[in-house]
Structure formats: structure tokens, C-alpha cells
Write a protein that holds these residues in place. Sequence first.
Motif, short mmCIF file in Angstrom:
data_model
loop_
_atom_site.label_atom_id
_atom_site.label_comp_id
_atom_site.label_asym_id
_atom_site.label_seq_id
_atom_site.Cartn_x
_atom_site.Cartn_y
_atom_site.Cartn_z
N ILE A 2 -18.19 81.12 -8.83
CA ILE A 2 -17.25 80.11 -8.37
C ILE A 2 -16.75 79.31 -9.56
O ILE A 2 -17.54 78.84 -10.39
N ASP A 3 -15.45 79.14 -9.67
CA ASP A 3 -14.87 78.32 -10.71
C ASP A 3 -14.59 76.92 -10.13
O ASP A 3 -13.72 76.75 -9.28
N ILE A 4 -15.37 75.94 -10.58
CA ILE A 4 -15.28 74.59 -10.04
C ILE A 4 -13.91 73.97 -10.33
O ILE A 4 -13.37 73.20 -9.52
N ASP A 5 -13.30 74.31 -11.46
CA ASP A 5 -11.98 73.77 -11.79
C ASP A 5 -10.92 74.22 -10.78
O ASP A 5 -10.07 73.43 -10.37
N VAL A 6 -10.98 75.48 -10.38
CA VAL A 6 -10.02 75.99 -9.40
C VAL A 6 -10.22 75.32 -8.05
O VAL A 6 -9.24 74.95 -7.38
N ILE A 7 -11.45 75.12 -7.65
CA ILE A 7 -11.73 74.43 -6.39
C ILE A 7 -11.18 73.01 -6.45
O ILE A 7 -10.59 72.50 -5.48
N GLY A 8 -11.33 72.34 -7.60
CA GLY A 8 -10.78 70.99 -7.76
C GLY A 8 -9.27 70.97 -7.65
O GLY A 8 -8.69 70.08 -7.00
N TRP A 9 -8.60 71.93 -8.28
CA TRP A 9 -7.14 71.99 -8.19
C TRP A 9 -6.69 72.26 -6.75
O TRP A 9 -5.70 71.70 -6.29
N ILE A 10 -7.42 73.10 -6.04
CA ILE A 10 -7.08 73.38 -4.64
C ILE A 10 -7.21 72.10 -3.80
O ILE A 10 -6.35 71.81 -2.97
N PHE A 11 -8.28 71.33 -4.02
CA PHE A 11 -8.44 70.07 -3.30
C PHE A 11 -7.30 69.10 -3.62
O PHE A 11 -6.78 68.43 -2.72
N MET A 12 -6.92 69.01 -4.90
CA MET A 12 -5.85 68.08 -5.27
C MET A 12 -4.52 68.50 -4.66
O MET A 12 -3.77 67.66 -4.14
N ILE A 13 -4.20 69.77 -4.67
CA ILE A 13 -2.94 70.25 -4.09
C ILE A 13 -2.94 70.03 -2.58
O ILE A 13 -1.95 69.59 -1.99
N GLY A 14 -4.06 70.33 -1.93
CA GLY A 14 -4.17 70.10 -0.49
C GLY A 14 -4.04 68.63 -0.14
O GLY A 14 -3.42 68.27 0.86
N GLY A 15 -4.61 67.75 -0.95
CA GLY A 15 -4.49 66.31 -0.72
C GLY A 15 -3.06 65.82 -0.87
O GLY A 15 -2.59 65.00 -0.09
N VAL A 16 -2.35 66.32 -1.88
CA VAL A 16 -0.96 65.91 -2.08
C VAL A 16 -0.09 66.41 -0.93
O VAL A 16 0.75 65.67 -0.40
N ILE A 17 -0.31 67.64 -0.50
CA ILE A 17 0.46 68.17 0.64
C ILE A 17 0.16 67.37 1.91
O ILE A 17 1.07 67.02 2.67
#
Length: 75
Positions: A27-42
Amino acid sequence: MGIGASIFMIVLGAILTFALDFDVAGIDIDVIGWIFMIGGVIGLLFTALIWGPRNRARIVSEPAEYRRVDERTEI
């Protein structure tokens, strides 16, 4: 999703992406973080632009029905 949940997802994603530095197997923690940030902005955009104006559109000009109540007088 409300404003609070969207901001929470953005903050959680930023912490996972920028503040933590550890490895999990597969698991790449950075990618999970970016997914959370994009989902939060949307979610924040949907809350503000789509569901926000619906809450302010409830304007009632007249009551639905009128009632007249007469007090009972006892003799």
C-alpha cells in the motif's frame, strides 16, 4: 457528505501524504492521502454548489390553513 466530513477528509489526506513517512506492504500511503484529499474537495464542492442552495429555497408566503378557535364560555 457535509462540510465537516469534507474538511476532515482533506486534513486526513494531507496528514497521510505530507506528515507521515512509513511503509505498509503493498500500500502506498501517499496515494491513499491524495485520494482522500481529492474526495474531500469533490465532497466540499458538491455540498456547496449542489446541496447548499436547496436548503435556502424554502420560502412560505402564506400558512397552509387557517384555524379559528373560539373559547368556550360556561354559564
